[in-house]
Design a protein around this motif. Sequence first.
Motif, PDB file in Angstrom:
ATOM      1  N   ILE A 166     -11.114   8.113 122.605  1.00 34.15           N
ATOM      2  CA  ILE A 166     -11.030   6.402 122.666  1.00 34.15           C
ATOM      3  C   ILE A 166      -9.784   6.061 121.917  1.00 34.15           C
ATOM      4  O   ILE A 166      -9.059   6.855 121.495  1.00 34.15           O
ATOM      5  N   ASP A 167      -9.536   4.791 122.164  1.00 36.51           N
ATOM      6  CA  ASP A 167      -8.414   4.034 121.782  1.00 36.51           C
ATOM      7  C   ASP A 167      -8.788   3.596 120.236  1.00 36.51           C
ATOM      8  O   ASP A 167      -9.187   2.447 119.910  1.00 36.51           O
ATOM      9  N   LYS A 170      -6.585   0.802 118.755  1.00 43.82           N
ATOM     10  CA  LYS A 170      -7.122  -0.596 119.024  1.00 43.82           C
ATOM     11  C   LYS A 170      -8.510  -0.719 118.076  1.00 43.82           C
ATOM     12  O   LYS A 170      -8.672  -1.874 117.824  1.00 43.82           O
ATOM     13  N   GLN A 297     -17.957   2.498 120.746  1.00 47.59           N
ATOM     14  CA  GLN A 297     -16.881   3.537 121.308  1.00 47.59           C
ATOM     15  C   GLN A 297     -17.707   3.995 122.471  1.00 47.59           C
ATOM     16  O   GLN A 297     -17.085   5.070 123.135  1.00 47.59           O
ATOM     17  N   VAL A 324     -10.920   5.963 126.698  1.00 43.15           N
ATOM     18  CA  VAL A 324     -11.906   5.448 126.759  1.00 43.15           C
ATOM     19  C   VAL A 324     -11.684   3.990 125.967  1.00 43.15           C
ATOM     20  O   VAL A 324     -11.331   4.207 124.927  1.00 43.15           O
ATOM     21  N   ASP A 325     -11.940   2.949 126.637  1.00 42.60           N
ATOM     22  CA  ASP A 325     -11.468   1.607 125.894  1.00 42.60           C
ATOM     23  C   ASP A 325     -12.678   1.300 124.601  1.00 42.60           C
ATOM     24  O   ASP A 325     -13.610   2.100 124.861  1.00 42.60           O
ATOM     25  N   VAL A 326     -12.649   0.706 123.887  1.00 44.78           N
ATOM     26  CA  VAL A 326     -13.484   0.076 122.747  1.00 44.78           C
ATOM     27  C   VAL A 326     -13.719  -1.389 122.655  1.00 44.78           C
ATOM     28  O   VAL A 326     -12.872  -2.112 123.301  1.00 44.78           O
ATOM     29  N   GLU A 327     -14.823  -1.803 122.108  1.00 47.71           N
ATOM     30  CA  GLU A 327     -14.745  -3.324 121.979  1.00 47.71           C
ATOM     31  C   GLU A 327     -15.678  -3.653 120.533  1.00 47.71           C
ATOM     32  O   GLU A 327     -16.353  -2.656 120.139  1.00 47.71           O
TER      33      GLU A 327
END
Length: 337
Positions: A166-167, A170, A297, A324-327
């Motif tokens: 994952i990032d 970020k 994640q 994989v992006d995170v938020e």
Amino acid sequence: MEKRATIKEVAEKAGVSKATVSYVLNNTKKVSESTKERVLQAARELQYAPDFTAVSLTKKKSRMIGVILPLINESIAGIMQENTYYNEMISAVEKTSRENNYDILLAGLARPEDYRSWVQKRRLDGLLFLGLFPEGIYREMHSMDVPAVLIDTYESHTENYPAVNIDDEKGGWLAADHLISNGHDKIVFLSVDLDNPVEKERFQGCKRALKEAGLPPPAVMKAEDIHSFESGYEAGRQLFKEKKYTAVISGSDTTALGIIRAVHDGGGKTPEDLSVIGFDDLRLSRYVIPSLTTIRQHIEKKGTLAAEKLVRVMEGQEEQPEMVDVELIVRESTGKR
């Protein structure tokens, strides 16, 4: 104990040869639909189950995937009990593996030579590594030419294997930026081990957010042992007692939940006395009081992607690393200062 049905008994009941039964069950040669249905019906009535040990010897494939987890005190029990991140990840890996007709086998192995013995003894078709991938283990696995996919690895020697990460940088930035936007400037980063590449990336993201806001780097607090409720609780007791910081960024939801409990037990409140943000978005994080602000994640997605990649690699396809992006998921454990 009831005797297991044999392939010979299935053949006799269906009125075909043993070879035809094998063709049908393994889908290796074209058989008429009527014959195929007779064989499958006979197998169902006799409750026939193939001997996978014999199948693996014949086909040189076991349909088994080895999943390797970090060892804590010579066992994977500690990490499975303390951090449900691994439970959620393995659930996704198992589901995807099963959908592709593979079973999984879990292990925690410490010495490089243990890997060769385990893979050969279990006749594993492929491996999934969760976490650090030491160079000694890399050399051992590379010499065996076993298909493998890595999860959460950044070491330079891992580039020969496809990985799902994952990032993390970020994620660290999002956590710190959220706290800064809520007026926090006394922020501490809780880490189990900053030499761990994953935690290092997250810390770098926190530093970047603070630097962009014109603030000094975050303080670092060392958590004891592993990512666990207990290590978070001990850190929380110290943070609440000292009252030096208004917010803490934890490297996992598990330790963050321990911090929240410690603040509560000390007579304080989250986020009034200490804003707390985690990392993972475990399922239980939305149900605690206060619910946990965290970095999601997409654990299930990571596990699914990794298992799918491994299946394709075992089939001879080439796979590339994937990020994989995170938020940021804002809930009740963070507030304005």
